[in-house]
Each structure stands twice: as C-alpha cells, then as structure tokens.
Motif scaffolding. Structure first.
Motif, PDB file in Angstrom:
ATOM      1  N   ASP A 143      48.839  44.677  48.201  1.00 17.56           N
ATOM      2  CA  ASP A 143      47.740  45.461  47.606  1.00 17.56           C
ATOM      3  C   ASP A 143      48.083  46.530  47.094  1.00 17.56           C
ATOM      4  O   ASP A 143      47.196  47.446  46.835  1.00 17.56           O
ATOM      5  CB  ASP A 143      46.546  45.690  48.723  1.00 17.56           C
ATOM      6  CG  ASP A 143      46.044  44.179  48.897  1.00 17.56           C
ATOM      7  OD1 ASP A 143      45.810  43.401  48.070  1.00 17.56           O
ATOM      8  OD2 ASP A 143      45.600  44.032  50.134  1.00 17.56           O
ATOM      9  N   THR A 144      49.282  46.952  46.852  1.00 13.56           N
ATOM     10  CA  THR A 144      49.788  48.321  46.476  1.00 13.56           C
ATOM     11  C   THR A 144      49.566  48.202  44.862  1.00 13.56           C
ATOM     12  O   THR A 144      49.069  49.247  44.333  1.00 13.56           O
ATOM     13  CB  THR A 144      51.113  48.540  46.307  1.00 13.56           C
ATOM     14  OG1 THR A 144      51.607  48.257  47.982  1.00 13.56           O
ATOM     15  CG2 THR A 144      51.863  49.852  45.842  1.00 13.56           C
ATOM     16  N   ILE A 145      49.643  47.149  44.026  1.00  7.09           N
ATOM     17  CA  ILE A 145      49.156  47.260  42.689  1.00  7.09           C
ATOM     18  C   ILE A 145      48.077  45.983  42.770  1.00  7.09           C
ATOM     19  O   ILE A 145      48.530  44.820  42.905  1.00  7.09           O
ATOM     20  CB  ILE A 145      50.553  46.939  41.793  1.00  7.09           C
ATOM     21  CG1 ILE A 145      51.482  47.969  42.033  1.00  7.09           C
ATOM     22  CG2 ILE A 145      50.006  46.742  40.262  1.00  7.09           C
ATOM     23  CD1 ILE A 145      52.935  47.883  41.211  1.00  7.09           C
ATOM     24  N   THR A 146      47.103  46.454  42.070  1.00 12.66           N
ATOM     25  CA  THR A 146      46.126  45.294  41.557  1.00 12.66           C
ATOM     26  C   THR A 146      45.890  45.400  40.023  1.00 12.66           C
ATOM     27  O   THR A 146      45.520  46.692  39.727  1.00 12.66           O
ATOM     28  CB  THR A 146      44.764  45.671  42.504  1.00 12.66           C
ATOM     29  OG1 THR A 146      44.969  45.660  43.881  1.00 12.66           O
ATOM     30  CG2 THR A 146      43.509  44.563  42.143  1.00 12.66           C
ATOM     31  N   ILE A 147      45.810  44.504  39.464  1.00  9.47           N
ATOM     32  CA  ILE A 147      45.733  44.310  37.943  1.00  9.47           C
ATOM     33  C   ILE A 147      44.474  43.384  37.725  1.00  9.47           C
ATOM     34  O   ILE A 147      44.460  42.242  38.147  1.00  9.47           O
ATOM     35  CB  ILE A 147      46.863  44.107  37.584  1.00  9.47           C
ATOM     36  CG1 ILE A 147      47.959  44.931  37.614  1.00  9.47           C
ATOM     37  CG2 ILE A 147      46.712  43.874  35.859  1.00  9.47           C
ATOM     38  CD1 ILE A 147      49.474  44.546  37.144  1.00  9.47           C
ATOM     39  N   ASN A 148      43.644  43.860  37.159  1.00 11.41           N
ATOM     40  CA  ASN A 148      42.415  42.932  36.636  1.00 11.41           C
ATOM     41  C   ASN A 148      42.516  42.890  35.097  1.00 11.41           C
ATOM     42  O   ASN A 148      41.877  44.133  34.542  1.00 11.41           O
ATOM     43  CB  ASN A 148      40.955  43.775  37.039  1.00 11.41           C
ATOM     44  CG  ASN A 148      41.038  43.995  38.443  1.00 11.41           C
ATOM     45  OD1 ASN A 148      41.264  43.023  39.328  1.00 11.41           O
ATOM     46  ND2 ASN A 148      40.673  45.189  39.013  1.00 11.41           N
ATOM     47  N   PHE A 149      42.957  41.724  34.652  1.00  2.00           N
ATOM     48  CA  PHE A 149      42.878  41.372  33.417  1.00  2.00           C
ATOM     49  C   PHE A 149      41.730  40.652  32.701  1.00  2.00           C
ATOM     50  O   PHE A 149      41.050  39.948  33.626  1.00  2.00           O
ATOM     51  CB  PHE A 149      43.796  40.395  33.223  1.00  2.00           C
ATOM     52  CG  PHE A 149      45.320  41.165  33.092  1.00  2.00           C
ATOM     53  CD1 PHE A 149      45.738  42.124  32.044  1.00  2.00           C
ATOM     54  CD2 PHE A 149      46.429  40.634  33.740  1.00  2.00           C
ATOM     55  CE1 PHE A 149      46.906  42.775  32.110  1.00  2.00           C
ATOM     56  CE2 PHE A 149      47.686  41.210  33.874  1.00  2.00           C
ATOM     57  CZ  PHE A 149      47.954  42.230  32.993  1.00  2.00           C
ATOM     58  N   THR A 150      41.199  41.141  31.919  1.00  5.22           N
ATOM     59  CA  THR A 150      39.929  40.657  31.108  1.00  5.22           C
ATOM     60  C   THR A 150      40.556  40.026  29.753  1.00  5.22           C
ATOM     61  O   THR A 150      41.274  40.602  29.021  1.00  5.22           O
ATOM     62  CB  THR A 150      38.789  41.608  30.740  1.00  5.22           C
ATOM     63  OG1 THR A 150      39.167  42.467  30.194  1.00  5.22           O
ATOM     64  CG2 THR A 150      38.127  41.833  32.042  1.00  5.22           C
ATOM     65  N   GLY A 151      40.169  38.764  29.331  1.00  3.77           N
ATOM     66  CA  GLY A 151      40.509  38.234  28.135  1.00  3.77           C
ATOM     67  C   GLY A 151      40.844  36.750  28.353  1.00  3.77           C
ATOM     68  O   GLY A 151      40.721  36.155  29.083  1.00  3.77           O
TER      69      GLY A 151
END
Length: 159
Positions: A143-151
């Motif tokens: 959980d150090t990096i969380t990326i939420n992509f949309t598309g």
C-alpha cells in the motif's frame, strides 16, 4: 535460487561453450550470422506423439525469403533499423514517476488517480523497474503506492 553466484557464472559459461561448439559445426562464427537462418532449423520426428503428429512446421521452418507471395524477397530478416519506442511519452515517465517520488525516495504512501487509454498497456512497468532497482526483491511495503486508473487499457494492462 539457493546456489552461489559462481554456479550461475559457471552455468552460463557452459552454455556459451555449447553454443560456440554448435555454431562451429554449422560453420558460423557469430550469432549475427545465424539470425534469420530458418533453413538451419530441423525438427526431430522421433519426438512426434499423438498431439503433434498432424502438426506441420513447414511454415515456420521456411526461410522468410522463400515464402510464396513475399512482397520483397530482398527484405532484411533481422533488425537493421534503430527503433524509437518514445519512452519519454510513456505514462510512467509523464505521470507516475513524478507523482510517486516521495514513495520511491522516502517510502511515503501515495495515491494517484490518472486517465489511461488502450495504447498504455505497459503502464506501471517503468515504475516497477524503479522500485526493483532501488529496493530489490523486498520492494516497497504494501500500500505504499496506490494507482487508480480510469479509462480503458485492455485485458493485458500492466502485464
């Protein structure tokens, strides 16, 4: 791998020796001479079984310059032009690395929201490389990096 680094070195040295011996029997001095030489490939009929008995390898064992209907019989069969993959335009370089700087440098958690399109199927790979380069097999804490992509990026996203 539980062995010693010297074992890997010795193994790769032996592979190199075997490759050189095989190349010598084919009359080749460099790997470059072998590129595109499908005519040197042979299949071993003794390895045929019920699943492979009807498999015709001719199309992949035929040298490209002998294929019927070839548009350019003089076409190169190996890489002759430098490729520009435009990595400077990759989403990792334009967006992710900068936004993950505090996570990469100080292990501080970050959350990113970003748009993604279907040509960005390798999103996260350069970022992943940076993490591996800095932190090795251990990586960053969960959980150090969380990326939420949309598309939309297709089923092979980040593979």
């Amino acid at each position: 791998f539980k062995g010693m680094p010297e074992h890997v070195v010795n193994f790769l040295w032996m592979i190199g020796e075997e490759v050189r011996e095989t190349m010598a029997t084919l009359g080749m001095r460099t790997v470059s001479e072998m590129v595109g030489r499908a005519d040197l490939l042979k299949h071993d009929e003794t390895l045929r079984n019920a699943k492979t008995k009807n498999l015709d390898l001719t199309p992949i064992l035929t040298p490209a310059f002998k294929l019927p209907g070839l548009m350019n019989p003089n076409a190169d069969t190996h890489n002759t032009q430098k490729q520009d993959h435009e990595l400077e335009k990759h989403i990792d370089n334009t967006t992710l690395l900068a936004q993950c700087k505090s996570a990469l440098e100080h292990k501080k958690p970050v959350t990113i929201s970003a748009e993604i399109i279907n040509i960005q199927r390798s999103a996260g790979t350069i970022l992943s490389h940076e993490i591996s380069k800095r932190y090795g097999e251990e990586g960053l804490p969960d959980d150090t990096i969380t990326i939420n992509f949309t598309g939309s990026s297709g089923q092979s996203a980040a593979s």
